[in-house]
Design a protein around this motif. Structure first.
Motif, mmCIF file in Angstrom:
data_model
loop_
_atom_site.group_PDB
_atom_site.id
_atom_site.type_symbol
_atom_site.label_atom_id
_atom_site.label_comp_id
_atom_site.label_asym_id
_atom_site.label_seq_id
_atom_site.Cartn_x
_atom_site.Cartn_y
_atom_site.Cartn_z
ATOM 1 N N LEU A 11 -17.750 -70.190 -20.908
ATOM 2 C CA LEU A 11 -16.713 -69.471 -20.166
ATOM 3 C C LEU A 11 -16.987 -69.609 -18.676
ATOM 4 C CD1 LEU A 11 -16.735 -66.139 -22.235
ATOM 5 C CD2 LEU A 11 -15.135 -68.056 -22.494
ATOM 6 N N PRO A 15 -17.045 -62.150 -18.721
ATOM 7 C CA PRO A 15 -16.191 -61.355 -19.609
ATOM 8 C C PRO A 15 -16.126 -59.898 -19.147
ATOM 9 C CG PRO A 15 -17.829 -62.607 -20.844
ATOM 10 C CD PRO A 15 -18.209 -62.681 -19.408
ATOM 11 N N LEU A 27 -22.764 -64.631 -23.273
ATOM 12 C CA LEU A 27 -21.368 -64.902 -23.626
ATOM 13 C C LEU A 27 -20.860 -66.152 -22.916
ATOM 14 C CD1 LEU A 27 -20.021 -61.234 -23.494
ATOM 15 C CD2 LEU A 27 -20.169 -62.646 -25.541
ATOM 16 N N ARG A 28 -21.125 -66.251 -21.617
ATOM 17 C CA ARG A 28 -20.612 -67.383 -20.840
ATOM 18 C C ARG A 28 -21.226 -68.708 -21.292
ATOM 19 N NH1 ARG A 28 -21.469 -67.446 -15.006
ATOM 20 N NH2 ARG A 28 -20.258 -69.356 -15.291
ATOM 21 N N GLY A 30 -21.955 -69.622 -24.161
ATOM 22 C CA GLY A 30 -21.551 -69.997 -25.515
ATOM 23 C C GLY A 30 -22.618 -69.723 -26.553
ATOM 24 N N ARG A 33 -20.687 -64.306 -29.549
ATOM 25 C CA ARG A 33 -19.330 -63.787 -29.402
ATOM 26 C C ARG A 33 -19.246 -62.431 -30.079
ATOM 27 N NH1 ARG A 33 -19.024 -66.799 -25.909
ATOM 28 N NH2 ARG A 33 -17.509 -68.446 -25.482
ATOM 29 N N ARG A 34 -18.455 -61.547 -29.471
ATOM 30 C CA ARG A 34 -18.271 -60.230 -30.055
ATOM 31 C C ARG A 34 -17.235 -60.281 -31.162
ATOM 32 N NH1 ARG A 34 -16.004 -54.711 -27.250
ATOM 33 N NH2 ARG A 34 -14.015 -55.652 -27.837
ATOM 34 N N TYR A 40 -21.950 -58.606 -33.094
ATOM 35 C CA TYR A 40 -21.944 -59.923 -32.461
ATOM 36 C C TYR A 40 -22.293 -61.027 -33.449
ATOM 37 C CZ TYR A 40 -21.523 -57.702 -27.930
ATOM 38 O OH TYR A 40 -21.053 -56.979 -26.862
ATOM 39 N N SER A 41 -21.650 -62.174 -33.232
ATOM 40 C CA SER A 41 -22.014 -63.394 -33.950
ATOM 41 C C SER A 41 -22.925 -64.216 -33.048
ATOM 42 C CB SER A 41 -20.767 -64.230 -34.292
ATOM 43 O OG SER A 41 -19.925 -63.534 -35.177
ATOM 44 N N LEU A 43 -24.120 -67.749 -32.052
ATOM 45 C CA LEU A 43 -23.693 -69.140 -32.153
ATOM 46 C C LEU A 43 -24.931 -70.040 -32.189
ATOM 47 C CD1 LEU A 43 -20.544 -69.110 -29.846
ATOM 48 C CD2 LEU A 43 -20.843 -68.267 -32.189
#
Length: 569
Positions: A11, A15, A27-28, A30, A33-34, A40-41, A43
């Motif tokens: 991203l 966020p 989050l940014r 990668g 993810r919420r 949260y997942s 990745l």
């Protein structure tokens, strides 16, 4: 791994949901993810780091003969009733019923399950000690999930439990775990202090937390640079720089408008530490209590709850009901039925400035034992330690910091075994409850704590030991017949040398690749540009220091392998 195939959606902007730098960057970059609030997942990049953290934990647990296993996430409600925690734990325990109306809980921790597991198996002192642990998802119904993995509802945790026949054996298990936890923090790249802690809902008398130092940490702590003492402010007994009043006869002075410590100190021309603050509360039994503390310190909620149960501060109506004058309360002439308590930091204080229990008046030169009495049972430990207080071990001034709790060790004793009938036969033929320890590491929280300590304005800076990939190879033109073969060759050589390699094979501009590389934060970057390759070189960048050097193509793989292996945990 080629980046064109990697599932790591980055991203450009922060966020909205994220407040902490570490939360934003995970989050940014990668890495996660919420799915819903507090869920949260992980990745692929984050999952690789979590696996490395878990491998380090396994190494250290194997070294002390702790045995890994797994119990169900869903725990039988009957076990929680047996331990007494079904109601005591509070709404954070996620309770549910099956189709037969049998009660279960999604375990935030598994003391009951492990105690039940061994209570019919560990029956003799000859089988002890035993330490068992697992790494598993946990669930806690947080009222306000926030800060990403720092306070989520579902989290990954290592929880372990030792079972011993003697207190000496428990101490040995506890010390081994504590030493292992210190090594784990060091190996994953965390600067963490072992601090004396409150045991909270888990129970037990002895507990140490490992706090990763971070301005964004939720926990406050004090520590001493001179001797290494450190404690959570919820557990630290404050040794204050005691400021006493002047000696003399008891004197009642008019103090108009001086209903606050700040105003009283200004009126008397003394530091706030030279006054005594009165805090009126109603204890868990509904009885009135007034606590006297140093004027420059605050009541600690956790300590007060230990001392007074489910207390609350008095309301205006309750102050009137119990005959107390707000802002002018003192130990001399307290209304009948009101209990007085005194913080232990004031034991050596001989001359007090205190309220006179009359609007607009205080006493000065008040002397304990002469003007009012303090019984041994009236002393309580209820204030929050702060920077500048005295180290209880060596006397040096304490420093204050904030920290992220990443792990904790407890001596549980017989709290669970006695309640649940988990006993063994000792060598004299006497049946006794197992003596237990509990040892937890927040694995997902550790992941974010690492990022909180290791980042800059450009992105994450992973320590080698837990980096998703140790080296990122960046060809600036994947179509170039000179550049791409060199990048591919260097990557292959690194893989053959046992290095985790990510290759940015995307058809993107160099600026995009550089930004993403810094955002994701792999420890080393090998930049393959046309000009350098023509001269037989590639550029090597150290992500942590920003240092860039040109290295011969045929030497870079061996050089990097040497650097990486030296920094692996």
């Amino acid at each position: 791994m080629q980046m064109s195939r990697l599932y790591a959606p980055t991203l450009k902007e922060d966020p909205r949901e994220a407040e902490l730098a570490s939360h934003k960057l995970l989050l940014r970059a990668g890495m996660m993810r919420r799915g819903a609030v507090g869920l949260y997942s992980y990745l692929p990049l984050a999952w690789r780091s979590i696996n490395k953290i878990e491998d380090i934990i396994r190494d250290e647990m194997e070294a002390i003969d702790a045995q890994e296993m797994q119990v169900p996430i869903l725990t039988d409600g009957d076990l929680w009733h047996q331990s007494g925690r079904w109601n005591d734990y509070g709404p954070e325990l996620m309770r549910l019923s099956d189709r037969y109306d049998h009660e279960y809980a999604l375990g935030p921790t598994h003391e009951e399950t492990f105690t039940d597991l061994v209570r019919n198996e560990l029956r003799s002192y000859k089988q002890l000690p035993v330490t068992l642990y697992q790494m598993q998802d946990k669930f806690r119904d947080e009222r306000r999930p926030r800060f990403g993995l720092m306070r989520s509802r579902e989290f990954i945790m290592k929880d372990g439990y030792s079972f011993s026949a003697t207190q000496e054996s428990l101490q040995e298990c506890y010390d081994q775990e504590k030493q292992a936890y210190a090594k784990i923090c060091e190996r994953v790249g965390l600067r963490a202090l072992p601090v004396v802690a409150d045991s909270g809902q888990i129970g037990g008398d002895t507990s140490v937390e490992f706090m990763a130092i971070a301005d964004a940490g939720e926990a406050a702590l004090v520590y001493c640079d001179d001797c290494g003492f450190a404690a959570d402010t919820e557990a630290a007994t404050a040794a204050i720089n005691l400021v006493d009043g002047e000696a003399g006869d008891l004197e009642k002075v008019e103090t108009p408008g001086a209903s606050t410590i700040e105003a009283l100190a200004r009126f008397l021309n003394v530091p706030e530490a030279g006054t005594r603050k009165a805090l009126a509360l109603v204890d868990g039994d509904g009885k009135p209590v007034v606590c006297f503390v140093p004027g420059d310190h605050e009541l600690n909620d956790v300590k007060a709850e230990h001392a007074f149960g489910a207390y609350h501060m008095m309301t205006e109506d309750e102050l009137k009901e119990f005959g107390l004058v707000k802002g002018f309360i003192g130990p001399i002439g307290l209304p009948e039925g009101v209990r007085a308590c005194y913080d232990v930091s004031l034991r050596e204080s001989q001359w007090w400035a205190i309220g006179a229990n009359e609007p607009g008046y205080h006493y000065v030169h008040a002397k304990p034992g002469r003007d009012f009495q303090i019984a041994d049972g009236d002393w309580v430990d209820i204030i929050t330690a702060k920077e500048g207080d005295v180290c209880p071990k060596c006397g040096a001034p304490l420093k204050a910091a904030r920290g992220i709790e990443v792990s904790q060790v407890f001596q549980l004793g017989t709290k669970y075994s006695a309640a649940m009938g988990a006993t063994f036969m000792d060598e004299d033929g006497v049946e006794k409850p197992l003596i237990m320890g509990c040892y937890g590491i927040g694995i997902s929280r550790t992941l974010q704590a690492i990022v909180e300590q290791h980042h800059d304005e450009h992105g994450i800076i992973w320590p080698v030991s837990v980096a998703p990939y140790e080296v990122e190879v960046i060809p600036l033109d994947v179509h170039d017949d000179l550049v791409w073969p060199v990048a591919d060759k260097v990557a292959s050589q690194l893989v053959d040398l046992g290095i985790d390699v990510l290759v940015d094979d995307r058809k993107e501009r160099p600026g995009v690749k550089f930004n993403d590389a810094d955002l994701m934060g792999m420890p080393y970057q090998v930049v393959c540009g046309k000009k350098a390759v023509k001269n037989g070189n590639v550029e090597l960048k150290n992500r942590a220091t920003g240092e860039r050097t040109e290295v011969a193509i045929d030497k870079v793989a061996a050089l990097l392998a040497q650097k990486v292996k030296a920094q692996r945990a």
